[in-house]
Write a protein that holds these residues in place. Structure first.
Motif, PDB file in Angstrom:
ATOM      1  N   LYS A 151       0.966  -1.195   0.035  1.00  0.00           N
ATOM      2  CA  LYS A 151       0.041  -0.096  -0.232  1.00  0.00           C
ATOM      3  C   LYS A 151       0.771   1.271   0.097  1.00  0.00           C
ATOM      4  CE  LYS A 151      -3.718  -2.637   0.341  1.00  0.00           C
ATOM      5  NZ  LYS A 151      -3.794  -3.499  -0.867  1.00  0.00           N
ATOM      6  N   ALA A 152       2.231   0.995  -0.165  1.00  0.00           N
ATOM      7  CA  ALA A 152       3.259   2.441  -0.257  1.00  0.00           C
ATOM      8  C   ALA A 152       3.134   2.888  -1.813  1.00  0.00           C
ATOM      9  CB  ALA A 152       4.453   1.923  -0.037  1.00  0.00           C
ATOM     10  N   LYS A 153       3.209   4.213  -1.787  1.00  0.00           N
ATOM     11  CA  LYS A 153       3.135   4.892  -2.895  1.00  0.00           C
ATOM     12  C   LYS A 153       4.177   4.407  -3.891  1.00  0.00           C
ATOM     13  CE  LYS A 153       2.038   9.623  -1.427  1.00  0.00           C
ATOM     14  NZ  LYS A 153       2.612  10.947  -1.354  1.00  0.00           N
ATOM     15  N   ARG A 154       3.780   4.452  -5.254  1.00  0.00           N
ATOM     16  CA  ARG A 154       4.634   4.004  -6.134  1.00  0.00           C
ATOM     17  C   ARG A 154       4.627   5.055  -7.315  1.00  0.00           C
ATOM     18  NH1 ARG A 154       5.478  -1.768  -8.414  1.00  0.00           N
ATOM     19  NH2 ARG A 154       7.381  -0.735  -9.020  1.00  0.00           N
ATOM     20  N   GLU A 155       5.902   5.109  -8.286  1.00  0.00           N
ATOM     21  CA  GLU A 155       5.959   5.938  -9.172  1.00  0.00           C
ATOM     22  C   GLU A 155       4.832   5.411 -10.308  1.00  0.00           C
ATOM     23  OE1 GLU A 155       9.345   7.432 -12.384  1.00  0.00           O
ATOM     24  OE2 GLU A 155       9.735   6.975 -10.331  1.00  0.00           O
ATOM     25  N   MET A 156       4.349   6.215 -11.206  1.00  0.00           N
ATOM     26  CA  MET A 156       3.344   5.950 -12.307  1.00  0.00           C
ATOM     27  C   MET A 156       4.084   5.183 -13.206  1.00  0.00           C
ATOM     28  SD  MET A 156       1.333   8.728 -14.724  1.00  0.00           S
ATOM     29  CE  MET A 156       0.847   9.524 -13.340  1.00  0.00           C
ATOM     30  N   PRO A 157       3.502   4.085 -13.518  1.00  0.00           N
ATOM     31  CA  PRO A 157       4.133   3.116 -14.623  1.00  0.00           C
ATOM     32  C   PRO A 157       4.236   4.121 -16.006  1.00  0.00           C
ATOM     33  CG  PRO A 157       2.429   1.921 -13.589  1.00  0.00           C
ATOM     34  CD  PRO A 157       2.022   3.403 -13.147  1.00  0.00           C
ATOM     35  N   ALA A 158       5.306   3.840 -16.397  1.00  0.00           N
ATOM     36  CA  ALA A 158       5.843   4.569 -17.920  1.00  0.00           C
ATOM     37  C   ALA A 158       4.593   4.387 -18.760  1.00  0.00           C
ATOM     38  CB  ALA A 158       7.241   4.153 -18.275  1.00  0.00           C
ATOM     39  N   ARG A 159       4.230   3.078 -18.983  1.00  0.00           N
ATOM     40  CA  ARG A 159       3.051   2.934 -20.095  1.00  0.00           C
ATOM     41  C   ARG A 159       1.893   3.790 -19.765  1.00  0.00           C
ATOM     42  NH1 ARG A 159      -0.639  -1.336 -19.537  1.00  0.00           N
ATOM     43  NH2 ARG A 159      -0.757  -2.567 -17.540  1.00  0.00           N
ATOM     44  N   VAL A 160       1.562   4.104 -18.421  1.00  0.00           N
ATOM     45  CA  VAL A 160       0.242   4.606 -18.118  1.00  0.00           C
ATOM     46  C   VAL A 160       0.632   6.060 -18.199  1.00  0.00           C
ATOM     47  CG1 VAL A 160      -1.073   5.507 -16.160  1.00  0.00           C
ATOM     48  CG2 VAL A 160      -0.369   3.066 -16.269  1.00  0.00           C
ATOM     49  N   ARG A 161       1.620   6.746 -18.074  1.00  0.00           N
ATOM     50  CA  ARG A 161       2.010   7.987 -18.462  1.00  0.00           C
ATOM     51  C   ARG A 161       2.257   8.267 -20.007  1.00  0.00           C
ATOM     52  NH1 ARG A 161       3.997  11.946 -15.328  1.00  0.00           N
ATOM     53  NH2 ARG A 161       4.767  10.448 -13.801  1.00  0.00           N
ATOM     54  N   SER A 162       2.561   7.497 -20.673  1.00  0.00           N
ATOM     55  CA  SER A 162       2.716   7.485 -22.176  1.00  0.00           C
ATOM     56  C   SER A 162       1.073   7.455 -22.604  1.00  0.00           C
ATOM     57  CB  SER A 162       3.421   6.467 -22.759  1.00  0.00           C
ATOM     58  OG  SER A 162       4.596   6.653 -22.418  1.00  0.00           O
ATOM     59  N   ALA A 163       0.145   6.526 -22.100  1.00  0.00           N
ATOM     60  CA  ALA A 163      -0.984   6.414 -22.786  1.00  0.00           C
ATOM     61  C   ALA A 163      -1.710   7.588 -22.181  1.00  0.00           C
ATOM     62  CB  ALA A 163      -1.516   5.331 -22.205  1.00  0.00           C
ATOM     63  N   LEU A 164      -1.731   8.370 -21.184  1.00  0.00           N
ATOM     64  CA  LEU A 164      -2.370   9.399 -20.565  1.00  0.00           C
ATOM     65  C   LEU A 164      -1.956  10.996 -21.136  1.00  0.00           C
ATOM     66  CD1 LEU A 164      -3.286   8.089 -17.157  1.00  0.00           C
ATOM     67  CD2 LEU A 164      -4.764   7.973 -19.203  1.00  0.00           C
ATOM     68  N   ARG A 165      -0.521  10.970 -21.495  1.00  0.00           N
ATOM     69  CA  ARG A 165      -0.145  12.238 -21.855  1.00  0.00           C
ATOM     70  C   ARG A 165      -1.116  12.890 -22.964  1.00  0.00           C
ATOM     71  NH1 ARG A 165       5.122  11.127 -22.141  1.00  0.00           N
ATOM     72  NH2 ARG A 165       5.462  11.438 -20.145  1.00  0.00           N
ATOM     73  N   PRO A 166      -1.369  12.275 -23.887  1.00  0.00           N
ATOM     74  CA  PRO A 166      -2.083  12.856 -24.890  1.00  0.00           C
ATOM     75  C   PRO A 166      -3.484  13.475 -24.382  1.00  0.00           C
ATOM     76  CG  PRO A 166      -1.403  10.797 -25.958  1.00  0.00           C
ATOM     77  CD  PRO A 166      -1.014  10.955 -24.408  1.00  0.00           C
ATOM     78  N   TYR A 167      -3.904  13.105 -23.410  1.00  0.00           N
ATOM     79  CA  TYR A 167      -5.126  13.693 -22.695  1.00  0.00           C
ATOM     80  C   TYR A 167      -4.923  14.765 -21.690  1.00  0.00           C
ATOM     81  CZ  TYR A 167      -6.953  10.157 -25.539  1.00  0.00           C
ATOM     82  OH  TYR A 167      -7.555   9.334 -26.657  1.00  0.00           O
ATOM     83  N   LEU A 168      -3.620  15.008 -21.396  1.00  0.00           N
ATOM     84  CA  LEU A 168      -3.392  16.261 -20.460  1.00  0.00           C
ATOM     85  C   LEU A 168      -3.705  17.191 -21.023  1.00  0.00           C
ATOM     86  CD1 LEU A 168      -1.823  16.439 -17.893  1.00  0.00           C
ATOM     87  CD2 LEU A 168       0.176  16.887 -19.077  1.00  0.00           C
ATOM     88  N   ASP A 169      -4.777  17.902 -20.223  1.00  0.00           N
ATOM     89  CA  ASP A 169      -5.319  19.230 -20.756  1.00  0.00           C
ATOM     90  C   ASP A 169      -4.338  20.465 -20.599  1.00  0.00           C
ATOM     91  OD1 ASP A 169      -7.643  20.201 -18.008  1.00  0.00           O
ATOM     92  OD2 ASP A 169      -5.339  20.248 -18.113  1.00  0.00           O
ATOM     93  N   GLY A 170      -3.218  20.261 -19.853  1.00  0.00           N
ATOM     94  CA  GLY A 170      -2.221  21.341 -19.793  1.00  0.00           C
ATOM     95  C   GLY A 170      -2.761  22.793 -19.266  1.00  0.00           C
ATOM     96  N   THR A 171      -4.006  22.982 -18.739  1.00  0.00           N
ATOM     97  CA  THR A 171      -4.404  24.264 -18.312  1.00  0.00           C
ATOM     98  C   THR A 171      -4.233  24.346 -16.962  1.00  0.00           C
ATOM     99  OG1 THR A 171      -6.645  23.695 -17.892  1.00  0.00           O
ATOM    100  CG2 THR A 171      -5.885  24.583 -20.240  1.00  0.00           C
ATOM    101  N   GLY A 172      -4.432  23.265 -16.323  1.00  0.00           N
ATOM    102  CA  GLY A 172      -4.666  23.303 -14.616  1.00  0.00           C
ATOM    103  C   GLY A 172      -5.806  24.052 -14.058  1.00  0.00           C
ATOM    104  N   ALA A 173      -6.556  24.582 -15.211  1.00  0.00           N
ATOM    105  CA  ALA A 173      -7.791  25.107 -14.529  1.00  0.00           C
ATOM    106  C   ALA A 173      -9.060  24.516 -14.570  1.00  0.00           C
ATOM    107  CB  ALA A 173      -8.073  26.226 -15.781  1.00  0.00           C
TER     108      ALA A 173
END
Length: 143
Positions: free
Chosen positions: A117-139
């Motif tokens: 149940k300890a925190k883990r770094e986000m898997p690279a394949r998850v980051r790659s899959a989600l990056r195109p969906y990052l809205d980039g605005t933070g708003a």
């Protein structure tokens, strides 16, 4: 702004309260359904990620209610990814029926090791899959 994944649900009678609108607690359930479908479409089988030693838990959730969705309406849940951190990700769901803004919010997830149940770094394949969906605005979504 990146791409936005959207999942459509039909409001069922059992999800409505005595006023005839969706009971507020169901919006987080709707979010969870949309997140599962986002994961299936973009990342792959969730169980495989868990078998690889990663799980995802909700650390924080906030929903702002604007107008009630009603029985048999088609509810679109848009899932802009607002943040991809080292061990966390934030999604800002937007719930709409047609052009009507029903609700919006923010859900922060943390990646963990399923055993410890300890925190883990986000898997690279998850980051790659989600990056195109990052809205980039933070708003937050506008009304």
């Amino acid at each position: 702004m990146g791409e936005v994944f959207t999942h459509r649900l039909r409001v069922r009678y059992s999800e409505c309260d005595q006023q005839g609108v969706v009971f507020n607690g169901h919006y987080l359930f709707f979010y969870d359904v949309a997140l599962t479908e986002l994961w299936r479409a973009l990342v792959g089988e969730y169980g495989e990620m868990v078998e690889d030693g990663y799980d995802l838990v909700v650390a924080e959730a906030r929903i702002r209610y604007r107008e009630g969705a009603r029985f048999d309406e088609l509810l679109d849940v848009s899932m802009p990814v607002a943040h991809l951190g080292t061990t966390s990700m934030t999604v800002r769901p937007v719930f709409r029926v047609g052009e009507r803004l029903i609700a919006d919010g923010e859900v922060r997830h943390v990646f963990i090791d399923p055993a410890s149940k300890a925190k883990r770094e986000m898997p690279a394949r998850v980051r790659s899959a989600l990056r195109p969906y990052l809205d980039g605005t933070g708003a937050a979504p506008s009304a």
